[in-house]
Motif scaffolding. Sequence first.
Motif, mmCIF file in Angstrom:
data_model
loop_
_atom_site.group_PDB
_atom_site.id
_atom_site.type_symbol
_atom_site.label_atom_id
_atom_site.label_comp_id
_atom_site.label_asym_id
_atom_site.label_seq_id
_atom_site.Cartn_x
_atom_site.Cartn_y
_atom_site.Cartn_z
ATOM 1 N N GLY A 66 0.820 -1.208 0.000
ATOM 2 C CA GLY A 66 0.000 0.000 0.000
ATOM 3 C C GLY A 66 0.852 1.256 0.000
ATOM 4 O O GLY A 66 0.571 2.213 -0.726
ATOM 5 N N PHE A 69 2.533 1.494 -3.484
ATOM 6 C CA PHE A 69 1.566 1.926 -4.498
ATOM 7 C C PHE A 69 1.188 3.385 -4.308
ATOM 8 O O PHE A 69 1.025 4.121 -5.278
ATOM 9 C CB PHE A 69 0.310 1.058 -4.457
ATOM 10 C CG PHE A 69 0.469 -0.308 -5.050
ATOM 11 C CD1 PHE A 69 1.675 -0.753 -5.552
ATOM 12 C CD2 PHE A 69 -0.597 -1.177 -5.092
ATOM 13 C CE1 PHE A 69 1.818 -2.007 -6.098
ATOM 14 C CE2 PHE A 69 -0.478 -2.440 -5.636
ATOM 15 C CZ PHE A 69 0.732 -2.857 -6.137
ATOM 16 N N PHE A 73 1.706 5.647 -7.381
ATOM 17 C CA PHE A 73 0.511 5.990 -8.153
ATOM 18 C C PHE A 73 -0.350 7.089 -7.541
ATOM 19 O O PHE A 73 -1.262 7.577 -8.190
ATOM 20 C CB PHE A 73 -0.371 4.740 -8.343
ATOM 21 C CG PHE A 73 0.344 3.585 -8.972
ATOM 22 C CD1 PHE A 73 0.861 3.682 -10.254
ATOM 23 C CD2 PHE A 73 0.507 2.403 -8.284
ATOM 24 C CE1 PHE A 73 1.520 2.617 -10.834
ATOM 25 C CE2 PHE A 73 1.159 1.327 -8.852
ATOM 26 C CZ PHE A 73 1.664 1.435 -10.133
ATOM 27 N N ALA A 77 -5.492 6.450 -6.773
ATOM 28 C CA ALA A 77 -5.264 5.241 -7.563
ATOM 29 C C ALA A 77 -5.017 4.037 -6.652
ATOM 30 O O ALA A 77 -5.475 2.927 -6.956
ATOM 31 C CB ALA A 77 -4.086 5.437 -8.509
ATOM 32 N N THR A 78 -4.327 4.250 -5.549
ATOM 33 C CA THR A 78 -4.067 3.160 -4.614
ATOM 34 C C THR A 78 -5.365 2.660 -4.000
ATOM 35 O O THR A 78 -5.557 1.454 -3.820
ATOM 36 C CB THR A 78 -3.086 3.604 -3.526
ATOM 37 O OG1 THR A 78 -1.867 3.997 -4.146
ATOM 38 C CG2 THR A 78 -2.812 2.498 -2.529
ATOM 39 N N TRP A 80 -8.270 2.764 -5.470
ATOM 40 C CA TRP A 80 -8.932 2.001 -6.538
ATOM 41 C C TRP A 80 -8.323 0.612 -6.672
ATOM 42 O O TRP A 80 -9.038 -0.373 -6.854
ATOM 43 C CB TRP A 80 -8.844 2.737 -7.873
ATOM 44 C CG TRP A 80 -9.870 3.803 -8.024
ATOM 45 C CD1 TRP A 80 -9.660 5.146 -8.054
ATOM 46 C CD2 TRP A 80 -11.283 3.623 -8.145
ATOM 47 N NE1 TRP A 80 -10.847 5.813 -8.184
ATOM 48 C CE2 TRP A 80 -11.857 4.904 -8.250
ATOM 49 C CE3 TRP A 80 -12.109 2.521 -8.175
ATOM 50 C CZ2 TRP A 80 -13.225 5.094 -8.377
ATOM 51 C CZ3 TRP A 80 -13.478 2.698 -8.300
ATOM 52 C CH2 TRP A 80 -14.018 3.980 -8.402
ATOM 53 N N ILE A 81 -7.006 0.526 -6.592
ATOM 54 C CA ILE A 81 -6.329 -0.776 -6.676
ATOM 55 C C ILE A 81 -6.774 -1.658 -5.513
ATOM 56 O O ILE A 81 -7.073 -2.847 -5.687
ATOM 57 C CB ILE A 81 -4.796 -0.603 -6.702
ATOM 58 C CG1 ILE A 81 -4.369 0.059 -8.010
ATOM 59 C CG2 ILE A 81 -4.090 -1.939 -6.506
ATOM 60 C CD1 ILE A 81 -2.926 0.527 -8.016
ATOM 61 N N GLY A 82 -6.829 -1.077 -4.314
ATOM 62 C CA GLY A 82 -7.279 -1.833 -3.150
ATOM 63 C C GLY A 82 -8.715 -2.291 -3.274
ATOM 64 O O GLY A 82 -9.056 -3.433 -2.939
ATOM 65 N N ALA A 84 -10.369 -2.835 -6.062
ATOM 66 C CA ALA A 84 -10.406 -3.899 -7.072
ATOM 67 C C ALA A 84 -9.892 -5.213 -6.498
ATOM 68 O O ALA A 84 -10.479 -6.279 -6.720
ATOM 69 C CB ALA A 84 -9.586 -3.494 -8.296
ATOM 70 N N GLY A 85 -8.810 -5.140 -5.743
ATOM 71 C CA GLY A 85 -8.268 -6.350 -5.132
ATOM 72 C C GLY A 85 -9.226 -6.985 -4.146
ATOM 73 O O GLY A 85 -9.389 -8.213 -4.117
#
Length: 106
Positions: A66, A69, A73, A77-78, A80-82, A84-85
């Motif tokens: 985290g 990222f 990013f 964005a981090t 959003w990545i979290g 999605a994951g």
Amino acid sequence: MPLSEPGWSVYLAVLGLSAFSLGGVVRVVAQASLQQALTPDRLLGRMSATARFVASGGVPLGGLLGGAFGLAFGASATLWIGAAGMTLSVLPTLRWWLTRADLRQV
């Protein structure tokens, strides 16, 4: 949370995070109850220790990822990545559940 901006959307993000946290508490209680019901008394200590190790073993790695990222990013964005994951993390469980359902029909 990545969509929240100053104003009413922050309250919506807080409400969503609260509901998510409540779901986590319900899951932990259900998991512990099921484990204790299915595990022989002589193995309860080992099972509990192993379950805690597996459940919390990824926290340091998640913190490092985290932070990396976020640095690479940015915060939005981090998040959003979290998100999605976390959304995709249900897929292995869903696959297992569907496989078990197929086996029960045979």
